[in-house]
Design a protein around this motif. Sequence first.
Motif, mmCIF file in Angstrom:
data_model
loop_
_atom_site.group_PDB
_atom_site.id
_atom_site.type_symbol
_atom_site.label_atom_id
_atom_site.label_comp_id
_atom_site.label_asym_id
_atom_site.label_seq_id
_atom_site.Cartn_x
_atom_site.Cartn_y
_atom_site.Cartn_z
ATOM 1 N N GLU A 149 -3.249 -11.934 12.755
ATOM 2 C CA GLU A 149 -3.227 -12.835 13.844
ATOM 3 C C GLU A 149 -3.016 -12.333 15.386
ATOM 4 N N THR A 150 -2.580 -11.193 15.215
ATOM 5 C CA THR A 150 -2.791 -10.527 16.592
ATOM 6 C C THR A 150 -3.420 -9.256 16.786
ATOM 7 N N GLY A 151 -4.714 -9.111 15.790
ATOM 8 C CA GLY A 151 -5.771 -8.312 15.970
ATOM 9 C C GLY A 151 -5.395 -7.000 15.300
ATOM 10 N N ARG A 152 -4.231 -6.742 14.469
ATOM 11 C CA ARG A 152 -4.136 -5.476 13.679
ATOM 12 C C ARG A 152 -5.103 -5.523 12.553
ATOM 13 N N ILE A 153 -5.411 -4.340 12.048
ATOM 14 C CA ILE A 153 -6.055 -4.194 10.571
ATOM 15 C C ILE A 153 -4.944 -3.689 9.717
ATOM 16 N N LEU A 154 -5.037 -4.266 8.537
ATOM 17 C CA LEU A 154 -4.392 -4.006 7.279
ATOM 18 C C LEU A 154 -5.478 -3.627 6.286
ATOM 19 N N HIS A 155 -5.856 -2.395 5.850
ATOM 20 C CA HIS A 155 -6.636 -2.098 4.861
ATOM 21 C C HIS A 155 -5.947 -1.570 3.697
ATOM 22 N N VAL A 156 -6.458 -2.124 2.503
ATOM 23 C CA VAL A 156 -6.141 -1.689 1.168
ATOM 24 C C VAL A 156 -6.945 -1.277 0.438
ATOM 25 N N THR A 157 -6.571 -0.031 -0.246
ATOM 26 C CA THR A 157 -7.368 0.477 -1.541
ATOM 27 C C THR A 157 -6.441 0.707 -2.711
ATOM 28 N N ALA A 158 -7.178 -0.013 -3.688
ATOM 29 C CA ALA A 158 -6.534 -0.182 -4.970
ATOM 30 C C ALA A 158 -7.241 0.395 -6.170
ATOM 31 N N ALA A 159 -6.609 0.666 -7.339
ATOM 32 C CA ALA A 159 -7.272 1.178 -8.411
ATOM 33 C C ALA A 159 -7.307 0.052 -9.493
ATOM 34 N N GLN A 160 -8.322 -0.390 -9.952
ATOM 35 C CA GLN A 160 -8.327 -1.596 -11.001
ATOM 36 C C GLN A 160 -8.637 -1.178 -12.338
ATOM 37 N N HIS A 161 -7.950 -1.326 -13.338
ATOM 38 C CA HIS A 161 -8.101 -1.034 -14.786
ATOM 39 C C HIS A 161 -9.441 -1.892 -15.344
ATOM 40 N N ILE A 162 -10.486 -1.065 -15.565
ATOM 41 C CA ILE A 162 -11.768 -1.557 -15.731
ATOM 42 C C ILE A 162 -11.730 -2.444 -16.944
ATOM 43 N N ALA A 163 -10.876 -2.196 -18.226
ATOM 44 C CA ALA A 163 -10.821 -2.757 -19.162
ATOM 45 C C ALA A 163 -10.254 -4.353 -19.189
ATOM 46 N N THR A 164 -9.175 -4.268 -18.367
ATOM 47 C CA THR A 164 -8.518 -5.569 -18.289
ATOM 48 C C THR A 164 -8.495 -6.251 -16.721
ATOM 49 N N GLY A 165 -9.063 -5.410 -15.787
ATOM 50 C CA GLY A 165 -9.023 -5.978 -14.549
ATOM 51 C C GLY A 165 -7.647 -6.034 -13.941
ATOM 52 N N GLU A 166 -7.000 -5.220 -14.363
ATOM 53 C CA GLU A 166 -5.376 -5.209 -13.700
ATOM 54 C C GLU A 166 -5.315 -4.264 -12.520
ATOM 55 N N LEU A 167 -4.915 -4.924 -11.291
ATOM 56 C CA LEU A 167 -4.693 -3.714 -10.123
ATOM 57 C C LEU A 167 -3.353 -3.023 -10.681
ATOM 58 N N CYS A 168 -3.449 -1.728 -10.532
ATOM 59 C CA CYS A 168 -2.575 -1.061 -10.979
ATOM 60 C C CYS A 168 -2.042 0.329 -10.190
ATOM 61 N N ALA A 169 -2.627 0.350 -9.084
ATOM 62 C CA ALA A 169 -2.266 1.265 -7.809
ATOM 63 C C ALA A 169 -2.903 0.803 -6.505
ATOM 64 N N PHE A 170 -2.322 1.185 -5.502
ATOM 65 C CA PHE A 170 -2.708 0.670 -4.241
ATOM 66 C C PHE A 170 -1.904 1.574 -2.989
ATOM 67 N N ASN A 171 -2.751 1.702 -1.835
ATOM 68 C CA ASN A 171 -2.388 2.261 -0.682
ATOM 69 C C ASN A 171 -2.801 1.506 0.591
ATOM 70 N N GLU A 172 -1.901 1.348 1.464
ATOM 71 C CA GLU A 172 -2.334 0.546 2.686
ATOM 72 C C GLU A 172 -2.012 1.261 3.970
ATOM 73 N N LEU A 173 -3.137 1.081 4.658
ATOM 74 C CA LEU A 173 -3.188 1.656 6.295
ATOM 75 C C LEU A 173 -3.170 0.534 7.360
ATOM 76 N N VAL A 174 -2.538 0.799 8.268
ATOM 77 C CA VAL A 174 -2.307 -0.297 9.431
ATOM 78 C C VAL A 174 -2.750 0.338 10.770
ATOM 79 N N ILE A 175 -3.242 -0.207 11.475
ATOM 80 C CA ILE A 175 -3.391 -0.118 13.140
ATOM 81 C C ILE A 175 -3.272 -1.226 13.676
ATOM 82 N N GLY A 176 -2.712 -0.907 14.984
ATOM 83 C CA GLY A 176 -2.597 -2.001 15.925
ATOM 84 C C GLY A 176 -4.083 -2.524 16.796
ATOM 85 N N ALA A 177 -3.957 -3.374 17.473
ATOM 86 C CA ALA A 177 -5.022 -3.786 18.241
ATOM 87 C C ALA A 177 -5.681 -2.761 19.295
ATOM 88 N N ASP A 178 -4.686 -1.749 19.608
ATOM 89 C CA ASP A 178 -5.275 -0.591 20.245
ATOM 90 C C ASP A 178 -5.738 0.376 19.285
#
Length: 361
Positions: free
Chosen positions: A254-283
């Motif tokens: 809502e304030t123009g920041r970016i939250l980007h997520v990269t996740a690992a998905q188990h192919i056989a089950t579709g389960e998300l089982c690992a993730f990493n988040e990166l954030v930056i402000g409007a600037d």
Amino acid sequence: MGTSTEVEFRVLTIPDSVDAADAADFVAMVEVRNEIYRQISGHNDHFISAAEILPHYRPTPHERRLGWLVLEDGRPVGRLGLDLLDEGERNSAIVLIELLQEAWGRGIGNAGLEVIEAAAKADGRTILQSWVEHPDVPGPRLVPPTGFGSIAAEGHAARFLSRRGFTLEQIERNSAFDLTGSFDAVEQLLEEARAASGDYRVVQWSAPTPEEFIEGYAWVKSRMSTDVPSAGLDVDEETWDADRVRIHDARFTETGRILHVTAAQHIATGELCAFNELVIGADRSEASHQEDTLVLQDHRGHRLGALVKCENLLTWREIAPDSPRIITYNAEENRPMLSINEAIGFVPIAYEGAWKKVLTQ
């Protein structure tokens, strides 16, 4: 003759916007916050605008943030905070007592702690916890019960907390990655991680979270309270669902920041089982921040931590090409994650202490 001063701890009103008629104290609180962090760290990478931090102060069904603006003779010199999680039977609270250096040594911190403790007790909280950056100074060291890491015992914050009943429980390493430098190590590590993680695929998104991933993302977010090293701190299990994820995402978008997520998905089950988040402000030219990173316990040993971190870093060069560096925090005893960071090229720039105090009734 000494000069007496008048100190006020003014309860913060959380405005509807930073342009609202009642927003002056909130804006002043954020300005003094930014200056305090600049004084402590020596850089401006912790800067955040009042508009961007405001959504994080609005109460949700899961948490409340109480705050006070500290004034000395009418001039803002610091802030107090009390974060209260409201799930289940909670007896802990996260506190902060932050003052400009020119306000140190006049009893303002002591008085502020009394305000914090009274508010915590009134809410039924008996455990206070605080995370504080500790610049290095010569002299003896304080080592937490984990045995990993240390801070200077004679630093201002360490002396204050130790003398007022807090115990050092854990050390967190603050590391930085130079986004303007070589990515050779990142690409090499990613190649190795891909070779070791054949049962998993990488999925990515920028908030808001797509509906197809929202339940899985809620689950891995909830494991941050159970699956990361917490030493002797009081950390209760958190409950996340799709609605909580939507609230979480909106705080950024809502304030123009970016939250980007990269996740690992188990192919056989579709389960998300690992993730990493990166954030930056409007600037987009300011520093980036790595938020949560986790590999679920049942899926460890497949290089998934390296996989999601490196994939996210390579994508981040395209998302925020003008950002100079990424800041992250890890417990000193979390050797697997620190090893990944070190291999990527993160270098230590500061250390935080995690402190705990048990209140008497």
